[in-house]
Design an enzyme around this catalytic site. Structure first.
Site, PDB file in Angstrom:
ATOM      1  N   GLY A  17     -41.677  53.912  17.275  1.00  0.00           N
ATOM      2  CA  GLY A  17     -40.449  53.590  16.846  1.00  0.00           C
ATOM      3  C   GLY A  17     -40.452  52.459  15.962  1.00  0.00           C
ATOM      4  O   GLY A  17     -39.483  51.446  16.100  1.00  0.00           O
ATOM      5  N   ALA A  18     -41.266  52.306  14.866  1.00  0.00           N
ATOM      6  CA  ALA A  18     -41.391  51.064  14.061  1.00  0.00           C
ATOM      7  C   ALA A  18     -40.870  51.173  12.593  1.00  0.00           C
ATOM      8  O   ALA A  18     -41.581  50.496  11.809  1.00  0.00           O
ATOM      9  CB  ALA A  18     -42.730  50.188  14.215  1.00  0.00           C
ATOM     10  N   ASP A  83     -44.119  62.774  16.683  1.00  0.00           N
ATOM     11  CA  ASP A  83     -43.172  62.939  17.813  1.00  0.00           C
ATOM     12  C   ASP A  83     -43.795  62.543  19.173  1.00  0.00           C
ATOM     13  O   ASP A  83     -44.581  63.262  20.009  1.00  0.00           O
ATOM     14  CB  ASP A  83     -42.693  64.269  17.844  1.00  0.00           C
ATOM     15  CG  ASP A  83     -41.628  64.487  18.946  1.00  0.00           C
ATOM     16  OD1 ASP A  83     -41.210  63.650  19.704  1.00  0.00           O
ATOM     17  OD2 ASP A  83     -40.909  65.626  18.937  1.00  0.00           O
ATOM     18  N   VAL A  84     -43.519  61.294  19.958  1.00  0.00           N
ATOM     19  CA  VAL A  84     -44.142  60.874  20.785  1.00  0.00           C
ATOM     20  C   VAL A  84     -43.547  61.648  22.104  1.00  0.00           C
ATOM     21  O   VAL A  84     -44.029  61.447  23.260  1.00  0.00           O
ATOM     22  CB  VAL A  84     -44.086  59.380  21.129  1.00  0.00           C
ATOM     23  CG1 VAL A  84     -44.811  58.707  19.835  1.00  0.00           C
ATOM     24  CG2 VAL A  84     -42.565  58.908  21.234  1.00  0.00           C
ATOM     25  N   ASN A 110     -41.747  51.873  22.247  1.00  0.00           N
ATOM     26  CA  ASN A 110     -40.348  51.071  21.748  1.00  0.00           C
ATOM     27  C   ASN A 110     -39.639  52.353  21.026  1.00  0.00           C
ATOM     28  O   ASN A 110     -38.433  52.076  21.265  1.00  0.00           O
ATOM     29  CB  ASN A 110     -40.627  50.076  20.659  1.00  0.00           C
ATOM     30  CG  ASN A 110     -39.270  49.869  20.077  1.00  0.00           C
ATOM     31  OD1 ASN A 110     -38.630  49.160  20.422  1.00  0.00           O
ATOM     32  ND2 ASN A 110     -39.133  50.265  18.686  1.00  0.00           N
ATOM     33  N   SER A 166     -34.174  48.436  28.310  1.00  0.00           N
ATOM     34  CA  SER A 166     -32.658  47.625  28.193  1.00  0.00           C
ATOM     35  C   SER A 166     -32.010  47.219  29.278  1.00  0.00           C
ATOM     36  O   SER A 166     -32.388  47.723  30.513  1.00  0.00           O
ATOM     37  CB  SER A 166     -32.104  48.664  27.311  1.00  0.00           C
ATOM     38  OG  SER A 166     -30.878  48.294  27.133  1.00  0.00           O
ATOM     39  N   TYR A 179     -28.410  57.083  28.530  1.00  0.00           N
ATOM     40  CA  TYR A 179     -29.185  56.026  28.278  1.00  0.00           C
ATOM     41  C   TYR A 179     -29.441  55.103  29.380  1.00  0.00           C
ATOM     42  O   TYR A 179     -30.785  54.699  29.500  1.00  0.00           O
ATOM     43  CB  TYR A 179     -28.402  55.260  27.140  1.00  0.00           C
ATOM     44  CG  TYR A 179     -29.210  53.952  26.557  1.00  0.00           C
ATOM     45  CD1 TYR A 179     -30.152  54.179  25.551  1.00  0.00           C
ATOM     46  CD2 TYR A 179     -29.026  52.942  26.881  1.00  0.00           C
ATOM     47  CE1 TYR A 179     -30.819  53.107  25.237  1.00  0.00           C
ATOM     48  CE2 TYR A 179     -29.296  51.786  26.638  1.00  0.00           C
ATOM     49  CZ  TYR A 179     -30.583  51.698  25.610  1.00  0.00           C
ATOM     50  OH  TYR A 179     -31.053  50.691  25.170  1.00  0.00           O
ATOM     51  N   ALA A 181     -29.746  55.817  32.505  1.00  0.00           N
ATOM     52  CA  ALA A 181     -30.891  56.435  33.276  1.00  0.00           C
ATOM     53  C   ALA A 181     -32.217  56.525  32.982  1.00  0.00           C
ATOM     54  O   ALA A 181     -33.137  56.308  33.443  1.00  0.00           O
ATOM     55  CB  ALA A 181     -30.164  58.034  33.676  1.00  0.00           C
ATOM     56  N   LYS A 183     -33.513  54.519  30.827  1.00  0.00           N
ATOM     57  CA  LYS A 183     -34.057  52.964  30.755  1.00  0.00           C
ATOM     58  C   LYS A 183     -34.231  52.549  32.168  1.00  0.00           C
ATOM     59  O   LYS A 183     -35.184  51.812  32.380  1.00  0.00           O
ATOM     60  CB  LYS A 183     -33.060  51.876  29.811  1.00  0.00           C
ATOM     61  CG  LYS A 183     -33.019  52.250  28.609  1.00  0.00           C
ATOM     62  CD  LYS A 183     -34.270  52.239  27.749  1.00  0.00           C
ATOM     63  CE  LYS A 183     -34.321  52.442  26.367  1.00  0.00           C
ATOM     64  NZ  LYS A 183     -35.369  52.307  25.610  1.00  0.00           N
TER      65      LYS A 183
END
Length: 274
Positions: A17-18, A83-84, A110, A166, A179, A181, A183
């Site tokens: 995600g960079a 696609d990870v 990330n 997060s 989101y 749940a 994280k």
């Protein structure tokens, strides 16, 4: 006396995600390169039509632009579109990393789903939206950790996995169920993996950013964010992606050799007890 971080020179780091210009992933990739790592950076292969206006104006090229920044620091770079959130994507990425560099030392999970249709009450949340958030944020972190964790064990030289979670996974606020749940799940996964991989000298930690100046803040007005920051952040300002990245670099370094299984808040003091 200054403290110099060590143990990162010539290490191979993977950052998912960079590809976004205003992102934690980009900052992490660049700061790891500055610390001496060669860096693999992944993105989803966004079409340029989907770039925000500032990226279009800058002539941004997603992971290829980040790779240029890494190379400008004298380090090797490998931009990969994948696609990870799929087993095939994680395994293909591992194959590409080993073909280019022959090993891996640091993995930074990330990649995360963008804010959007998930920010509604649970009673109004579409199953497909829930599944997408969980797939990218939690399943992707699991698949990457499984694939690259196996390789780190095989290498027998230790390593570091750092998951970007997060404070949302601790706050569990309204209208953020998917989101939050996902994280919280990343934090639990971090703890379990740390206990499993410690005997292999593989450390697993999570970083939990708070309100950070990235493109993810674009869905609220500056005035709305300013009011939120005033009400919730003791330090009274939004954090920077570089500040989060500095924490990641520290956790990957030799100076953090006795730190594992932790979920560190980097949030301007919004959370002070968990």
């Amino acid at each position: 006396m200054s403290v110099e971080l060590t143990g990162l020179t010539d290490r191979i780091a993977v950052v998912t995600g960079a590809g976004r210009m205003r992102s934690i992933g980009r900052a992490v990739a660049v700061e790891l390169a500055r610390a001496g790592c060669d860096v693999v950076q992944t993105g989803t292969g966004r079409h340029p039509d989907r770039y925000p206006d500032d990226e279009k104006a800058a002539g941004w090229r997603d992971v290829d632009s980040v790779a240029d920044e890494v190379r400008a620091l004298g380090r090797r770079a490998l931009p990969v579109v994948c696609d990870v959130a799929t087993p095939e994507g994680a395994e293909e990425l591992l194959t590409a990393v080993l073909a280019e560099f022959g090993r891996v030392d640091v993995v930074v999970n990330n990649a995360a789903a963008s804010r959007g249709a998930d920010r509604v009450p649970v009673t109004e949340l579409d199953v497909e939206v829930w599944d997408h958030v969980i797939a990218v944020n939690l399943r992707g972190t699991f698949l990457m950790s499984r694939a690259f964790g196996r390789r780190l064990i095989e290498q027998g030289e230790g390593g570091s996995i750092i998951n970007i979670s997060s404070i949302g996974g601790k706050l569990s606020g309204p209208r953020t169920a998917a989101y939050s749940a996902s994280k919280a799940g990343v934090q639990s996964l971090t703890s379990s993996m740390a206990k499993e991989l410690g005997s292999h000298r593989i450390r697993v930690n999570a970083v939990c950013p708070g309100v950070t100046a990235t493109g993810r803040l674009d869905d609220w007005s500056p005035d709305a964010w300013a009011a939120y920051v005033t009400a919730n952040l003791p330090l009274g300002r939004v954090g920077t992606a570089q500040e989060v990245a500095s924490t990641v670099v520290f956790l990957a370094s030799d100076q953090a050799a006795w730190i594992t299984g932790q979920s560190w808040n980097v949030d301007g003091g919004q959370l002070t007890v968990r």
